[in-house]
Design an enzyme around this catalytic site. Structure first.
Site, short mmCIF file in Angstrom:
data_model
loop_
_atom_site.label_atom_id
_atom_site.label_comp_id
_atom_site.label_asym_id
_atom_site.label_seq_id
_atom_site.Cartn_x
_atom_site.Cartn_y
_atom_site.Cartn_z
N GLU A 187 0.82 -1.36 -0.14
CA GLU A 187 0.00 -0.10 0.14
C GLU A 187 0.65 1.14 0.06
O GLU A 187 0.66 2.28 0.80
CB GLU A 187 -0.92 0.01 1.23
CG GLU A 187 -1.99 -1.37 1.05
CD GLU A 187 -2.58 -1.44 2.25
OE1 GLU A 187 -2.70 -0.62 3.14
OE2 GLU A 187 -3.45 -2.41 2.41
N GLU A 303 -5.93 -10.77 -1.34
CA GLU A 303 -6.95 -10.73 0.18
C GLU A 303 -8.33 -10.58 -0.44
O GLU A 303 -9.17 -9.86 -0.02
CB GLU A 303 -6.49 -9.47 0.52
CG GLU A 303 -4.97 -9.39 1.12
CD GLU A 303 -4.46 -8.10 1.70
OE1 GLU A 303 -5.48 -7.23 2.19
OE2 GLU A 303 -3.43 -7.83 1.71
O1 9MR Z 1 -7.17 -8.53 8.10
C1 9MR Z 1 -6.31 -7.94 9.14
C2 9MR Z 1 -6.85 -7.60 10.18
O2 9MR Z 1 -7.23 -8.41 11.10
C3 9MR Z 1 -5.79 -6.71 10.93
O3 9MR Z 1 -6.30 -5.96 12.14
C4 9MR Z 1 -5.45 -5.52 10.06
C5 9MR Z 1 -4.44 -4.58 10.77
O4 9MR Z 1 -3.37 -5.55 10.73
O5 9MR Z 1 -4.91 -5.76 8.77
C6 9MR Z 1 -5.79 -6.52 8.04
O6 9MR Z 1 -5.36 -7.18 7.05
C7 9MR Z 1 -4.81 -6.09 6.04
C8 9MR Z 1 -3.80 -6.50 5.29
O7 9MR Z 1 -2.78 -6.96 5.95
C9 9MR Z 1 -3.33 -5.35 4.10
N1 9MR Z 1 -4.55 -5.33 3.43
C10 9MR Z 1 -5.72 -4.61 3.89
C11 9MR Z 1 -5.95 -5.92 5.23
C12 9MR Z 1 -7.25 -5.61 5.57
O8 9MR Z 1 -7.00 -4.18 6.42
#
Ligand code: 9MR
Length: 425
Positions: A187, A303
């Protein structure tokens, strides 16, 4: 290139009906109501069925096409819910630890304290995957989120490069040969931040300038010459002005990285799809995939899920819409041969980040994933299976791996930074 695809339902749906929505909907105020109208008319099509040929698990269906199917999971769920674990073993050829390889997320604190790593949970996740012949995706090494509280006290302009080198060397080095692909940088593009090249304003960018992206890839390549190194981002999927701008900025970033010889091998398109977003344009998305592929990069869907916050409460209607979105999106995506992997962000509705991040106003449980809360296959599962079954076969079964095991030499300043830390990898 488009002739084969143009016969498919998704294109007809997208080009024929959905792309007209932008012109039909004029004033912004009317947008939401109009989308609701179209959702009812188009997406909730009661005549549409999601029958699959047999009950073969997703991983075998994918494998037959030279694709990898996998899902994300959190340690706290996978290690405590034995039935859930059974379903991961059945359906998935790959596991993406959702928290455990980040610097610090949820109850997973890889970076417990400065200069201290706790690999307990990450090791257990990777061990689970290996025990059950699953590959692993690493998410994520460099991100503006999930940095530990001590980060801002410790990391400054003078030592930021050392911190970056130390983190990537230690984590990637530990799991060298065991992680199929790493989201090296996550990102990094946000055109709304108003910076040059659409770069997001992040701690790493402020400390190291735009060079941090190239540097991170070089360190990762040196630490694990076999891993597929990925740039991962969201907001690339729709025909909105924001997504269009972001696609352009991401493409330009990938072009710059390739031009300067950065060891990058794949683009990760996160694909958190939005149930009520109808500005889906198959041609534009397909063109973007072709543009990325023409740079010699692989493409991973990293994802995938469908955010159902704004969808009707009725489970029957909601599931039908969600399944339609999965099948339409994946029909476009899997048409591109450079797409080698499909990862859903979770497997069962019992455990989804959306329960916390995008809960429904009516309090009913979210239904974004292939299996329902009782771990039963639902129409979303069938839609994914159908899209995989309809996908062309990828030429090389081993396409997800880098062909050669060449080592990537770090340049002198980076070596100095590593030596400065006294690390020995
Ligand atoms: O799904 C993840 C969530 O449980 C976490 O709290 C969050 C922060 O760590 O990250 C989420 O995963 C993210 C991923 O690592 C990167 N792309 C966006 C995802 C959703 O926020």
């Amino acid at each position: 290139m488009y002739s084969r695809y143009s016969r498919r339902r998704a294109l007809t749906l997208g080009a024929g009906v959905l792309s007209g929505i932008g012109t039909v909907i004029g004033a912004k105020a009317g947008v939401k109501a109009a989308y609701r109208h179209y959702q009812a008319q188009i997406l909730d099509n009661p005549d549409r069925t999601f029958e699959t040929a047999g009950e073969t698990p997703l991983k075998q269906r994918a494998q037959a096409k030279g694709l990898i199917y996998g899902a994300a999971a959190r340690h706290q769920d996978l290690m405590t819910d034995r039935t859930l674990a059974t379903h991961y073993r059945t359906e998935c050829a790959l596991l993406a630890p959702e928290w455990e390889l980040k610097w610090s997320a949820g109850n997973a604190r890889l970076r417990t304290a400065p200069n201290q790593f706790d690999f307990t949970m990450a090791d257990e996740m990777i061990n689970f995957a290996q025990t059950h012949a699953m590959q692993v995706r690493g998410n994520t090494l460099v991100w503006h989120l999930c940095l530990p509280e001590w980060f801002t006290e410790q990391v400054n302009h003078q030592n930021a490069e050392q911190w970056l080198v130390q983190h990537i060397q230690t984590v990637v080095g530990r799991y060298a040969g065991q992680v199929q692909s790493w989201d090296v940088v996550n990102e990094a593009i946000e055109p709304a931040d108003g910076q040059a090249h659409g770069l997001r304003r992040t701690p790493w960018q402020e400390l190291l300038d735009a060079d941090y992206i190239d540097l991170a890839f070089r360190i990762a390549a040196a630490a694990d010459p076999k891993a597929v190194l990925t740039y991962n981002d969201y907001g690339l999927e729709y025909d909105t002005p924001e997504n269009q701008t972001k696609r352009q900025a991401v493409l330009q970033l990938l072009e710059r990285l390739k031009a300067q010889g950065t060891p990058i091998h794949a683009l990760g398109i996160q694909s958190h799809l939005v149930g009520n977003e109808l500005r889906f344009n198959p041609q534009k998305l397909r063109q973007f995939l072709s543009d990325v592929a023409s740079l010699g990069l692989k493409i991973f869907i990293t994802e995938l899920d469908v955010i159902d916050r704004e969808l009707p409460q009725s489970v029957e209607v909601r599931d039908r819409i969600i399944a339609s979105i999965y099948e339409d999106f994946l029909s476009v995506i899997l048409d591109e041969p450079a797409v080698k992997m499909l990862v859903t962000w979770g497997l069962s509705d019992r455990y989804s980040w959306l329960t916390e991040f995008h809960p429904r106003a009516d309090g009913s449980a979210v239904r974004p994933l292939p299996l329902d809360g009782n771990l039963q296959r639902k129409s979303a599962w069938r839609a994914i299976a159908r899209a995989i079954d309809a996908a062309p076969v990828r030429s090389s079964q081993s396409a997800c791996f880098r062909s050669s095991n060449h080592s990537f030499a770090l340049e002198q300043p980076h070596l100095r930074a590593i030596k400065g830390l006294g690390l020995n990898h």
